[in-house]
Design a protein around this motif. Structure first.
Motif, PDB file in Angstrom:
ATOM      1  N   TYR A 238      33.897  24.259   3.192  1.00 36.01           N
ATOM      2  CA  TYR A 238      32.801  25.122   3.638  1.00 36.01           C
ATOM      3  C   TYR A 238      31.768  24.227   4.308  1.00 36.01           C
ATOM      4  O   TYR A 238      31.273  23.271   3.712  1.00 36.01           O
ATOM      5  N   ASP A 239      31.459  24.520   5.561  1.00 37.97           N
ATOM      6  CA  ASP A 239      30.558  23.653   6.324  1.00 37.97           C
ATOM      7  C   ASP A 239      29.580  24.508   7.124  1.00 37.97           C
ATOM      8  O   ASP A 239      29.945  25.130   8.116  1.00 37.97           O
ATOM      9  N   SER A 240      28.325  24.548   6.680  1.00 34.51           N
ATOM     10  CA  SER A 240      27.282  25.290   7.387  1.00 34.51           C
ATOM     11  C   SER A 240      26.228  24.355   7.973  1.00 34.51           C
ATOM     12  O   SER A 240      25.125  24.795   8.326  1.00 34.51           O
ATOM     13  N   ARG A 241      26.538  23.061   8.080  1.00 38.07           N
ATOM     14  CA  ARG A 241      25.575  22.094   8.584  1.00 38.07           C
ATOM     15  C   ARG A 241      25.294  22.324  10.062  1.00 38.07           C
ATOM     16  O   ARG A 241      26.178  22.762  10.814  1.00 38.07           O
ATOM     17  N   ASP A 242      24.094  21.990  10.479  1.00 37.22           N
ATOM     18  CA  ASP A 242      23.747  22.152  11.894  1.00 37.22           C
ATOM     19  C   ASP A 242      24.191  20.951  12.724  1.00 37.22           C
ATOM     20  O   ASP A 242      24.117  20.985  13.953  1.00 37.22           O
ATOM     21  N   THR A 248      20.250  18.377   9.502  1.00 39.11           N
ATOM     22  CA  THR A 248      18.899  18.637   9.015  1.00 39.11           C
ATOM     23  C   THR A 248      18.834  19.905   8.172  1.00 39.11           C
ATOM     24  O   THR A 248      17.805  20.197   7.568  1.00 39.11           O
ATOM     25  N   ALA A 249      19.925  20.668   8.119  1.00 41.21           N
ATOM     26  CA  ALA A 249      20.003  21.879   7.305  1.00 41.21           C
ATOM     27  C   ALA A 249      21.471  22.215   7.108  1.00 41.21           C
ATOM     28  O   ALA A 249      22.326  21.864   7.919  1.00 41.21           O
ATOM     29  N   SER A 400      25.539  13.164  18.947  1.00 37.13           N
ATOM     30  CA  SER A 400      26.460  14.260  18.675  1.00 37.13           C
ATOM     31  C   SER A 400      27.844  13.776  18.263  1.00 37.13           C
ATOM     32  O   SER A 400      28.593  14.504  17.605  1.00 37.13           O
ATOM     33  N   LEU A 401      28.208  12.527  18.621  1.00 31.05           N
ATOM     34  CA  LEU A 401      29.548  12.014  18.343  1.00 31.05           C
ATOM     35  C   LEU A 401      29.590  10.973  17.240  1.00 31.05           C
ATOM     36  O   LEU A 401      30.660  10.721  16.672  1.00 31.05           O
ATOM     37  N   VAL A 402      28.464  10.347  16.930  1.00 27.71           N
ATOM     38  CA  VAL A 402      28.481   9.261  15.962  1.00 27.71           C
ATOM     39  C   VAL A 402      27.110   9.136  15.310  1.00 27.71           C
ATOM     40  O   VAL A 402      26.093   9.542  15.886  1.00 27.71           O
ATOM     41  N   ARG A 403      27.113   8.606  14.105  1.00 24.61           N
ATOM     42  CA  ARG A 403      25.868   8.287  13.403  1.00 24.61           C
ATOM     43  C   ARG A 403      25.828   6.773  13.207  1.00 24.61           C
ATOM     44  O   ARG A 403      26.825   6.159  12.809  1.00 24.61           O
ATOM     45  N   ALA A 404      24.689   6.175  13.507  1.00 22.91           N
ATOM     46  CA  ALA A 404      24.520   4.737  13.336  1.00 22.91           C
ATOM     47  C   ALA A 404      23.364   4.490  12.370  1.00 22.91           C
ATOM     48  O   ALA A 404      22.316   5.131  12.479  1.00 22.91           O
TER      49      ALA A 404
END
Length: 433
Positions: A238-242, A248-249, A400-404
């Protein structure tokens, strides 16, 4: 002319065209170069069952969306025409979708960087089928190859079946004196509806702890060699992340169960759960919490490929990759139970740098071998009550593609076998605690 009685003229009555009864006599699709008659009938079946003009238009637009989601068509347009007698004809005009796509990329995660190339062919046999081939090489992955052949079920892109075959060779000497070789074939059914996704898969995997080095520990030598696993896995997400990188939510909840023993040499049951939640505080601060836990049980020794590992920039920060849990010398042995938890606070976006946020976090986790050889109750209590823990601050870059992440880490608690990484630690990827 005005009424002679002095009353007002009646207002003109509008006609709700969409609500008018209608019977669809014929449907057609143009612009798609390859489409099987049976597949077209499945996609257009809801349109043929429409009883009003609005239902016919909505069903045809949904069919356009399905064709686009399958890569068969694009730029769909719905046309309603008067048919024979009291029927209407529905025509979907669109442009042919791309047949072949090739992409290259660089992925970072799991303490390594990987360069990859992938090719995909859409609509292989005119029914929305697709074939994919992936090849990757990295700082630890000597070679990884994966092929996929998939098809929608009933013309629905939200339900599909896939056949896969893959092989990878990984240099695991950064955490153990060996190479990790895996080969597998499998079949899966996947279904999604809104924020919920389900998967049921059967796979046969041949794993090998190979190339054991001269400095390998006695326990790693005991675990070396081949193992064959054949089993079924069921998972729900279940994935409701923005955002999948810096949400952030929203909430992510994932659970999977695996049962192996339907052939092969490996008998085990494995469960894994993950929960993440993010909430805005005030105008643009974010508080996020995450929890991961898992257990695997086997009547014999759990193969190294099926064990859990904890630690690293994507897991419990402030520790080496796979640096928490049982070890024999320099070799990480993993565990049959683990948990990892994290709490973080993200600041508002920095002035003039909207993709950057400051990050304050605390992590804790533990990994142990408890189920294969149960010890005294004190071992279980220590596993639950004495986690390895760390705190830190840093910067988070949202893309949008990666988190650093660049974090300054301070380990607070550790076991004698843990490998600490205090100070600066860099993390790049999608999945973070």
């Amino acid at each position: 002319m005005a009424s002679q009685t002095g009353g007002e003229e009646p207002a003109a009555q509008g006609v709700a065209v969409g609500a008018l009864p209608a019977r669809v006599g014929r449907v057609s699709v143009s612009g798609v170069s390859r489409i099987r008659a049976g597949f077209l009938a499945a996609v257009m079946a809801p349109t043929l069952g429409a009883t009003t003009v609005q239902q016919a238009a909505d069903a045809a637009r949904d069919a356009c969306g399905r064709l686009a989601a399958l890569g068969m068509a694009r730029q769909g347009r719905v046309e309603l025409r008067q048919g024979a007698g009291d029927t209407i004809d529905v025509h979907v005009a669109c442009a042919d979708g791309g047949r072949v796509a090739v992409r290259t990329g660089v992925d970072v995660g799991g303490d390594e960087g990987t360069a990859s190339v992938a090719a995909r062919m859409n609509n292989v046999w005119g029914g929305g089928e697709y074939a994919e081939a992936h090849y990757a090489r990295g700082t630890q992955t000597a070679a990884a190859f994966r092929t996929v052949l998939g098809a929608p079920v009933g013309g629905d892109p939200a339900r599909r079946v896939e056949l896969t075959a893959q092989q990878s060779t990984c240099d695991a000497r950064a955490w153990g004196s060996h190479d990790d070789v895996r080969r597998s074939v499998g079949a899966a059914f996947r279904r999604s509806a809104g924020a919920v996704a389900d998967e049921v898969a059967y796979a046969v995997a041949w794993r090998e702890v190979a190339g054991v080095g001269a400095r390998a520990s006695p326990e790693l030598r005991r675990l070396a060699g081949h193992s064959v696993k054949a089993g079924v896995t069921a998972a729900r997400t279940y994935d409701s992340r923005d955002s999948p990188t810096v949400p952030t939510a929203g909430t992510l909840a994932r659970a999977s169960l695996e049962a192996a023993g339907l052939g092969g040499s490996t008998r085990l049951a494995r469960a894994l759960v993950e929960v993440q939640a993010s909430r805005r505080v005030g105008a643009s601060c974010v508080v996020a919490a995450g929890l991961q836990a898992g257990a695997v049980w086997s009547p014999g020794a759990v193969p190294l490929a099926d064990r859990f590992f904890v630690g690293g920039a994507h897991s419990v920060r402030g520790f080496a990759f796979r640096g928490i849990g049982p070890r024999d010398g320099a070799d990480a042995l993993g565990g049959d139970v683990f948990y990892a938890a994290g709490l973080s606070v993200l600041s508002p976006p920095l002035p003039r740098l909207p993709a950057l946020r400051a990050h304050l976090w605390a992590n804790a986790g533990q990994c142990a071998l408890l189920l294969a050889a149960p010890g005294p109750r004190a071992d279980a209590a220590r596993f639950l009550r004495s986690p390895s823990a760390s705190v830190g601050v840093g910067l988070v870059y949202a893309h949008s593609l990666v988190r650093a992440e660049l974090s300054w880490c301070l380990p607070l608690a550790a076991t004698p076998t843990d490998q600490l990484r205090p100070g600066l630690q860099l993390g790049l990827g999608l999945q973070f605690l």
